[in-house]
Design an enzyme around this catalytic site. Structure first.
Site, PDB file in Angstrom:
ATOM      1  N   GLN A  71       5.264   5.380  15.520  1.00 44.31           N
ATOM      2  CA  GLN A  71       4.280   4.570  14.796  1.00 44.31           C
ATOM      3  C   GLN A  71       3.485   3.671  15.728  1.00 44.31           C
ATOM      4  O   GLN A  71       2.331   3.338  15.439  1.00 44.31           O
ATOM      5  CB  GLN A  71       4.975   3.697  13.751  1.00 44.31           C
ATOM      6  CG  GLN A  71       5.262   4.368  12.428  1.00 44.31           C
ATOM      7  CD  GLN A  71       5.881   3.388  11.462  1.00 44.31           C
ATOM      8  OE1 GLN A  71       7.082   3.167  11.480  1.00 44.31           O
ATOM      9  NE2 GLN A  71       5.056   2.793  10.630  1.00 44.31           N
ATOM     10  N   GLU A  94       0.843  -1.190   0.000  1.00 43.36           N
ATOM     11  CA  GLU A  94       0.000   0.000   0.000  1.00 43.36           C
ATOM     12  C   GLU A  94       0.878   1.239   0.000  1.00 43.36           C
ATOM     13  O   GLU A  94       1.884   1.299   0.704  1.00 43.36           O
ATOM     14  CB  GLU A  94      -0.907   0.023   1.241  1.00 43.36           C
ATOM     15  CG  GLU A  94      -1.781   1.275   1.308  1.00 43.36           C
ATOM     16  CD  GLU A  94      -2.652   1.326   2.555  1.00 43.36           C
ATOM     17  OE1 GLU A  94      -3.661   0.601   2.586  1.00 43.36           O
ATOM     18  OE2 GLU A  94      -2.310   2.071   3.498  1.00 43.36           O
TER      19      GLU A  94
END
Length: 286
Positions: free
Chosen positions: A211, A17
């Protein structure tokens, strides 16, 4: 090529992605990054789409660019929560005109500085409209191994997934997860509820400390203690954390493949070095 046909023909798939830039000033660097990932020749690539449609032109450009230049099958996203039915119809028409054979149909997150358009409330409504407008296009949807963050009961969440499939969704891609047992259990529950379409395992290599918190807040997923220890040890060393994150994700994928879960979708975060690291680690497995 349709993603559902790729999944049927290839024993194992590795897809990535990428996402479009939010600002014009970042456009060239994002295009360059997506081209480097496309040059790895993944099974296909998905290209995200802002919840409010603000990045739709970038989504179109990047998807068309990697399709034309690298002959990589593309799966452009389409979100609906802040879109009118007229806008959705026009985007589906544009996808069709550009030759895209796949759409990843998502509700999308409500923008912090915006509001829903009220034409759509759920992804299954978007899927029904896409199927009505373009009966031949391949439609993918999202699913949530830890349960959707807005759904109180996991069985209710799976019923919503079945609604997507009944509406015309042909395959599913999971939200990120870091414990494969969560995914295996989720697959069992999906099958028990009659959801039998392919379910791609969504893997995100965590390459920096920030993250972790963001991933948990967005997906509601749990972080195993084993991975927390990795972040505690290497989180302040960017190169070490990137390498550790790639290794952890690759080990997840090896375990998935060993258990016949053969369709892997990697959230690359537009980092060619991460995508290449994952691909290299799996060179003789996929």
């Amino acid at each position: 090529m349709k993603v559902i046909d790729i999944l049927a023909q290839q024993k194992a798939t590795l897809s990535f992605e990428v996402f479009p830039p939010k600002k014009d000033s970042n456009f060239d660097s994002v295009v360059a990054a997506t081209e480097k990932i496309a040059a790895l020749k993944p099974s296909f690539m998905s290209v995200t789409y802002g919840a409010g449609g603000g990045t739709s032109e970038y989504t179109l450009h990047i998807a068309k660019n990697i399709s034309d230049k690298y002959q990589v099958t593309v799966l452009p996203h389409l979100t609906c929560i802040s879109s009118t039915r007229e806008h959705v119809r026009s985007m589906i028409q544009r996808y069709h005109e550009l030759g895209f054979e796949n759409i990843m149909a998502l509700r999308g997150d409500i923008p912090k500085d915006g509001a829903p358009a009220h034409d759509y409330h759920y992804a299954c409504e978007l899927i029904r409209d896409i199927r009505e407008i373009d009966p031949e296009i391949c439609i993918g949807g999202a699913c949530y191994p830890d349960g959707h963050v807005e759904c109180a009961h996991k069985n209710e969440d799976i019923e919503h997934i079945r609604e997507k499939v009944d509406a015309g969704c042909q395959f599913l891609t999971t939200q990120m997860f870091f414990d494969n047992s969560v995914y295996y259990n989720y697959l069992y529950r999906l099958r028990e509820h009659g959801v039998n379409v392919p379910v791609l395992a969504g893997i995100m290599p965590i390459t920096n400390r920030k993250q972790v918190e963001r991933s948990v807040s967005l997906s509601g997923t749990t972080i195993p203690n084993r991975f927390r220890s990795i972040v505690d040890k290497f989180g302040d060393d960017p190169k070490a954390m990137q390498q550790a994150g790639i290794i952890y994700a690759a080990e997840q994928i090896v375990d998935l493949l060993a258990n016949d879960c053969t369709h892997i979708h990697v959230y690359s975060m537009n980092k060619p070095e991460v995508a290449a690291g994952i691909q290299q680690a799996l060179a003789h497995l996929i």
